[in-house]
Design a protein around this motif. Sequence first.
Motif, mmCIF file in Angstrom:
data_model
loop_
_atom_site.group_PDB
_atom_site.id
_atom_site.type_symbol
_atom_site.label_atom_id
_atom_site.label_comp_id
_atom_site.label_asym_id
_atom_site.label_seq_id
_atom_site.Cartn_x
_atom_site.Cartn_y
_atom_site.Cartn_z
ATOM 1 N N ALA A 152 -7.031 -11.898 6.024
ATOM 2 C CA ALA A 152 -7.884 -11.588 4.873
ATOM 3 C C ALA A 152 -7.399 -12.317 3.626
ATOM 4 N N ALA A 153 -6.078 -12.344 3.422
ATOM 5 C CA ALA A 153 -5.517 -13.037 2.262
ATOM 6 C C ALA A 153 -5.766 -14.542 2.359
ATOM 7 N N LEU A 154 -5.663 -15.084 3.559
ATOM 8 C CA LEU A 154 -5.908 -16.515 3.746
ATOM 9 C C LEU A 154 -7.337 -16.870 3.343
ATOM 10 N N THR A 155 -8.289 -16.034 3.697
ATOM 11 C CA THR A 155 -9.682 -16.326 3.345
ATOM 12 C C THR A 155 -9.912 -16.220 1.847
ATOM 13 N N LEU A 156 -9.159 -15.372 1.165
ATOM 14 C CA LEU A 156 -9.313 -15.204 -0.278
ATOM 15 C C LEU A 156 -8.636 -16.314 -1.074
ATOM 16 N N LYS B 291 2.378 -4.065 -8.502
ATOM 17 C CA LYS B 291 2.771 -2.878 -7.751
ATOM 18 C C LYS B 291 2.289 -3.017 -6.311
ATOM 19 N N GLY B 292 2.984 -2.320 -5.406
ATOM 20 C CA GLY B 292 2.554 -2.267 -4.020
ATOM 21 C C GLY B 292 2.987 -3.462 -3.190
ATOM 22 N N GLU B 293 2.526 -3.481 -1.934
ATOM 23 C CA GLU B 293 2.821 -4.591 -1.045
ATOM 24 C C GLU B 293 1.773 -5.678 -1.235
ATOM 25 N N LEU B 294 2.162 -6.899 -0.929
ATOM 26 C CA LEU B 294 1.269 -8.021 -1.167
ATOM 27 C C LEU B 294 1.498 -9.131 -0.152
ATOM 28 N N VAL B 295 0.641 -10.135 -0.239
ATOM 29 C CA VAL B 295 0.725 -11.289 0.657
ATOM 30 C C VAL B 295 0.929 -12.535 -0.196
ATOM 31 N N ILE B 296 1.906 -13.358 0.193
ATOM 32 C CA ILE B 296 2.155 -14.637 -0.469
ATOM 33 C C ILE B 296 1.730 -15.749 0.482
ATOM 34 N N LEU B 297 0.998 -16.721 -0.028
ATOM 35 C CA LEU B 297 0.598 -17.872 0.766
ATOM 36 C C LEU B 297 1.038 -19.141 0.043
ATOM 37 N N VAL B 298 1.567 -20.099 0.793
ATOM 38 C CA VAL B 298 2.034 -21.352 0.223
ATOM 39 C C VAL B 298 1.375 -22.504 0.968
ATOM 40 N N SER B 299 0.838 -23.455 0.227
ATOM 41 C CA SER B 299 0.123 -24.575 0.837
ATOM 42 C C SER B 299 1.066 -25.458 1.639
ATOM 43 N N ILE C 222 -5.989 -5.778 -1.311
ATOM 44 C CA ILE C 222 -7.124 -6.336 -0.567
ATOM 45 C C ILE C 222 -8.091 -5.230 -0.153
ATOM 46 N N THR C 223 -9.357 -5.433 -0.411
ATOM 47 C CA THR C 223 -10.497 -4.539 -0.119
ATOM 48 C C THR C 223 -10.543 -3.324 -1.037
ATOM 49 N N LYS C 224 -9.612 -3.194 -1.969
ATOM 50 C CA LYS C 224 -9.617 -2.058 -2.883
ATOM 51 C C LYS C 224 -10.282 -2.447 -4.216
ATOM 52 N N LYS C 225 -10.408 -1.469 -5.087
ATOM 53 C CA LYS C 225 -11.108 -1.655 -6.361
ATOM 54 C C LYS C 225 -10.484 -2.759 -7.194
ATOM 55 N N PHE C 226 -9.151 -2.825 -7.213
ATOM 56 C CA PHE C 226 -8.464 -3.793 -8.059
ATOM 57 C C PHE C 226 -7.909 -4.961 -7.249
ATOM 58 N N GLU C 227 -8.668 -5.388 -6.251
ATOM 59 C CA GLU C 227 -8.276 -6.550 -5.452
ATOM 60 C C GLU C 227 -7.985 -7.736 -6.369
ATOM 61 N N TYR D 146 -4.804 1.509 24.020
ATOM 62 C CA TYR D 146 -5.857 0.951 23.185
ATOM 63 C C TYR D 146 -5.238 0.532 21.850
ATOM 64 N N ILE D 147 -5.223 -0.766 21.588
ATOM 65 C CA ILE D 147 -4.646 -1.301 20.354
ATOM 66 C C ILE D 147 -5.743 -1.311 19.300
ATOM 67 N N VAL D 148 -5.646 -0.416 18.326
ATOM 68 C CA VAL D 148 -6.752 -0.189 17.389
ATOM 69 C C VAL D 148 -6.386 -0.662 15.983
ATOM 70 N N ALA D 149 -7.145 -1.628 15.476
ATOM 71 C CA ALA D 149 -6.950 -2.088 14.093
ATOM 72 C C ALA D 149 -7.581 -1.092 13.133
ATOM 73 N N THR D 150 -6.869 -0.788 12.057
ATOM 74 C CA THR D 150 -7.357 0.156 11.054
ATOM 75 C C THR D 150 -7.530 -0.561 9.713
ATOM 76 N N PRO D 151 -8.216 0.046 8.753
ATOM 77 C CA PRO D 151 -8.455 -0.612 7.456
ATOM 78 C C PRO D 151 -7.162 -0.942 6.722
ATOM 79 N N ILE D 152 -7.192 -1.991 5.895
ATOM 80 C CA ILE D 152 -6.034 -2.356 5.080
ATOM 81 C C ILE D 152 -6.165 -1.843 3.657
ATOM 82 N N GLY D 153 -7.219 -1.118 3.380
ATOM 83 C CA GLY D 153 -7.416 -0.567 2.045
ATOM 84 C C GLY D 153 -8.640 0.319 2.005
ATOM 85 N N ASN D 154 -9.794 -0.282 2.142
ATOM 86 C CA ASN D 154 -11.049 0.456 2.117
ATOM 87 C C ASN D 154 -11.274 1.139 3.462
#
Length: 295
Positions: free
Chosen positions: A133-137, A228-236, A203-208, A22-30
């Motif tokens: 999630a980052a793409l939608t933001l 701080k922490g891990e992050l997502v970079i998106l380039v057009s 993402i999904t945390k208080k200081f998103e 069973y491949i189970v997705a878990t929260p990325i923050g919240n």
Amino acid sequence: MTLPVQDNAQDIQPDKLQPGLYIVATPIGNLSDLSLRAADILKRADLIAVEDSRVTAKLLQHMGIKRPMIAYHDHNADYLRPQLLPRLNHEAIALVSDAGTPLISDPGFKLVRDARQAGAYVTTIPGACAAVAALTLSGLPSDRFLFVGFLPPKENARKKALTEIAAISATLIFYETSPRLVSVLTSLQEILGNREAAVVREITKKFEECQTAPLSELITHYEQKPPKGELVILVSPADKKAEIGQDEVISLLQAALVDHPVGKAAALVAKQTGLSRQDLYDQAMHLRQQSSADE
């Protein structure tokens, strides 16, 4: 060759999960983002294969779940996988990562591949994924996107990887750590040009936070305010109609020349930019001769 066929309709006891993976997705923050179905699977699984037991233990404790766990990660996957496969015939094993959807930048795909080849029951319980999630933001084009994951840590290898994907007409998505952010953003600007980009964190945390700007502005911002922490970079996506500056052409050629002969380097940059291959060859030859003279 006859491929194994999954029978998802086997009769099983209501309180007993069908044996399999069973491949189970878990929260990325919240932690409240865990789906009801995911919580039910984790509650009833015979075993949970986790990336880091300390991280998953916090999630299980939050949900009031107590189940046995086993570590499954990059360092032990090849050793552990042959031991887990036979157990799928009589046990329900849930596969989770520290955060988000398993198999995205982790070794889980090999377990899924081997389980399917062995004829085991395999199913997925979808949920959060930091890349999507980052793409939608970000507000960047979302009709076509390419998930790249983590770029190589060494500069030359990183530039080579970026040169190979520079011509792809899609939003590019990268995972990165905060200490390397400015260095990676700089490589992105040198190889891809000063494109519109976004850095998304917490993402999904208080200081998103989602910072969207040309790469040059993002570099300046994070030089002054290191995150701080891990992050997502998106380039057009690359703007095929935009005029490509000579400095950018030189940067592309220099990156390509690190691992390719002059002709191949010129061909790669010609494909990226639409410029004359002969003109690029002449420039690449000049750069190679200049480099040899400097040595």
